[in-house]
Design an enzyme around this catalytic site. Structure first.
Site, short mmCIF file in Angstrom:
data_model
loop_
_atom_site.label_atom_id
_atom_site.label_comp_id
_atom_site.label_asym_id
_atom_site.label_seq_id
_atom_site.Cartn_x
_atom_site.Cartn_y
_atom_site.Cartn_z
N SER A 1 0.84 -1.20 0.00
CA SER A 1 0.00 0.00 0.00
C SER A 1 0.88 1.24 0.00
O SER A 1 1.67 1.44 0.93
CB SER A 1 -0.90 0.01 1.22
OG SER A 1 -1.47 1.30 1.38
N HIS B 1 -1.33 -1.28 -4.13
CA HIS B 1 -2.61 -0.95 -3.49
C HIS B 1 -2.67 0.57 -3.28
O HIS B 1 -1.76 1.16 -2.70
CB HIS B 1 -2.68 -1.68 -2.16
CG HIS B 1 -3.98 -1.55 -1.43
ND1 HIS B 1 -5.08 -2.31 -1.72
CD2 HIS B 1 -4.34 -0.75 -0.40
CE1 HIS B 1 -6.07 -1.99 -0.90
NE2 HIS B 1 -5.65 -1.04 -0.09
N ASP C 1 -4.92 3.60 -1.77
CA ASP C 1 -6.01 3.91 -0.85
C ASP C 1 -6.59 5.30 -1.13
O ASP C 1 -5.92 6.31 -0.91
CB ASP C 1 -5.49 3.87 0.59
CG ASP C 1 -5.24 2.46 1.08
OD1 ASP C 1 -6.14 1.62 0.91
OD2 ASP C 1 -4.15 2.20 1.61
N HIS D 1 -8.44 0.92 -3.82
CA HIS D 1 -9.34 0.68 -2.67
C HIS D 1 -10.03 2.00 -2.36
O HIS D 1 -9.41 2.92 -1.83
CB HIS D 1 -8.51 0.17 -1.49
CG HIS D 1 -9.29 -0.02 -0.23
ND1 HIS D 1 -8.70 -0.17 1.01
CD2 HIS D 1 -10.63 -0.10 0.01
CE1 HIS D 1 -9.62 -0.33 1.94
NE2 HIS D 1 -10.82 -0.27 1.36
N MET E 1 -12.26 4.22 -0.29
CA MET E 1 -12.91 4.43 1.01
C MET E 1 -13.62 5.78 0.92
O MET E 1 -13.20 6.78 1.51
CB MET E 1 -11.86 4.41 2.13
CG MET E 1 -11.37 3.00 2.44
SD MET E 1 -9.79 2.98 3.30
CE MET E 1 -8.71 3.18 1.91
N MET F 1 -11.71 -6.19 5.61
CA MET F 1 -10.83 -5.25 6.33
C MET F 1 -10.43 -5.85 7.68
O MET F 1 -11.29 -6.30 8.44
CB MET F 1 -11.52 -3.91 6.56
CG MET F 1 -11.71 -3.05 5.32
SD MET F 1 -10.17 -2.58 4.47
CE MET F 1 -9.30 -1.65 5.75
N ASP G 1 -6.58 -6.48 4.49
CA ASP G 1 -5.94 -5.17 4.47
C ASP G 1 -5.97 -4.56 5.87
O ASP G 1 -7.05 -4.37 6.43
CB ASP G 1 -6.72 -4.28 3.47
CG ASP G 1 -6.15 -2.87 3.35
OD1 ASP G 1 -5.06 -2.62 3.85
OD2 ASP G 1 -6.83 -2.04 2.71
#
Ligand code: DX5
Ligand code: ZN
Length: 229
Positions: A6, A29, A31, A62, A64, A133, A171
């Site tokens: 990440s 990855h 975020d 990913h 969020m 998660m 993750d």
């Protein structure tokens, strides 16, 4: 077994160089946080478009964010290999996943630690990845929540029983120790931020995480194919 570092834990002033240090990983990855769905803010589509141009490995995005129904397709259009959105935020998870697949991306759903998988088990063929998660989303460097493992086992057994090709991602708080626990519970795709970028040689850490995961793979104890644990 896939290791996805990440870049939340990378040096933001030198992202291209940081990507070079993890080129032996499977995917990078990324975020995306909007300071609404989670209490933190990172970056958005323009950053992903640029990362897509310079990254030696494919992007695992990913999201969020609130309202992924509106924003997620843009990340698929930008060329992300995989786009994962939170079911808690999506109005129409199946419709959105179909749209992402149409645009050529793998479509993933993510679940916060407290979110039940039960309503989504029947829908698994609609998705390419389930992200369980293992911390509350929002920040890197938190501790792995082992209490999420029964949920992971449940998805792993459902995927296996139905013979699906759905990647199971974890993750949050993944280290050389916790990766074994997650692998035993059925994960095959591991996000690691601090563990990889905090290492002196990220490539060595990627290799050791991969080894640790590979030697602790999931196996059913009863062999009955039942979805119940
Ligand atoms: C947390 C993010 C994670 C984070 C993981 O909300 O989704 O991807 O970068 O960081 P570590 O591996 O440090 O827990
Ligand atoms: Zn993440």
């Amino acid at each position: 077994m896939r290791i996805n570092p990440s870049i939340l834990a990378a040096d933001f002033a030198n992202l291209e160089r940081e990507l070079g240090r993890i080129s032996s990983a499977d995917l990078v990855h990324v975020d995306i946080m909007d300071n609404h769905f989670v209490p933190n803010l990172t970056f958005g589509l323009p950053m992903v478009e640029r990362l897509q141009q310079v990254s030696p490995i494919p992007l695992d995005v990913h999201l969020m964010i609130d309202d992924p129904d509106r924003w997620a397709p843009g990340y698929a259009e930008a060329g992300a290999y995989s786009v994962t959105f939170h079911v808690e935020a999506a109005a129409d998870p199946v419709g959105l996943a179909r749209r992402l697949r149409q645009l050529g991306a793998r479509a993933g759903i993510a679940l916060k630690p407290g979110t039940d998988i039960a309503p989504y088990l029947e829908l698994l063929p609609e998705f390419d990845q389930v992200l369980v998660m293992t911390v509350e989303p929002g920040f890197g460097g938190q501790s792995f929540m082992a209490e999420t493992m029964p949920k992971l086992r449940r998805v792993a057994d459902a995927v296996r029983a139905a013979g699906l090709d759905v990647w199971l991602q974890v993750d949050g708080g993944i280290t050389a120790d916790t990766i074994r626990i997650a692998a035993e519970a059925g994960a095959d795709t591991f996000v690691a931020g601090s563990a990889v970028f905090g290492a002196e040689v990220p490539a060595d850490r990627i290799a050791s995480l991969r080894d640790a995961a590979a030697t602790h793979t999931h196996s059913r104890s009863d062999g009955t194919g039942s979805l119940d644990e």
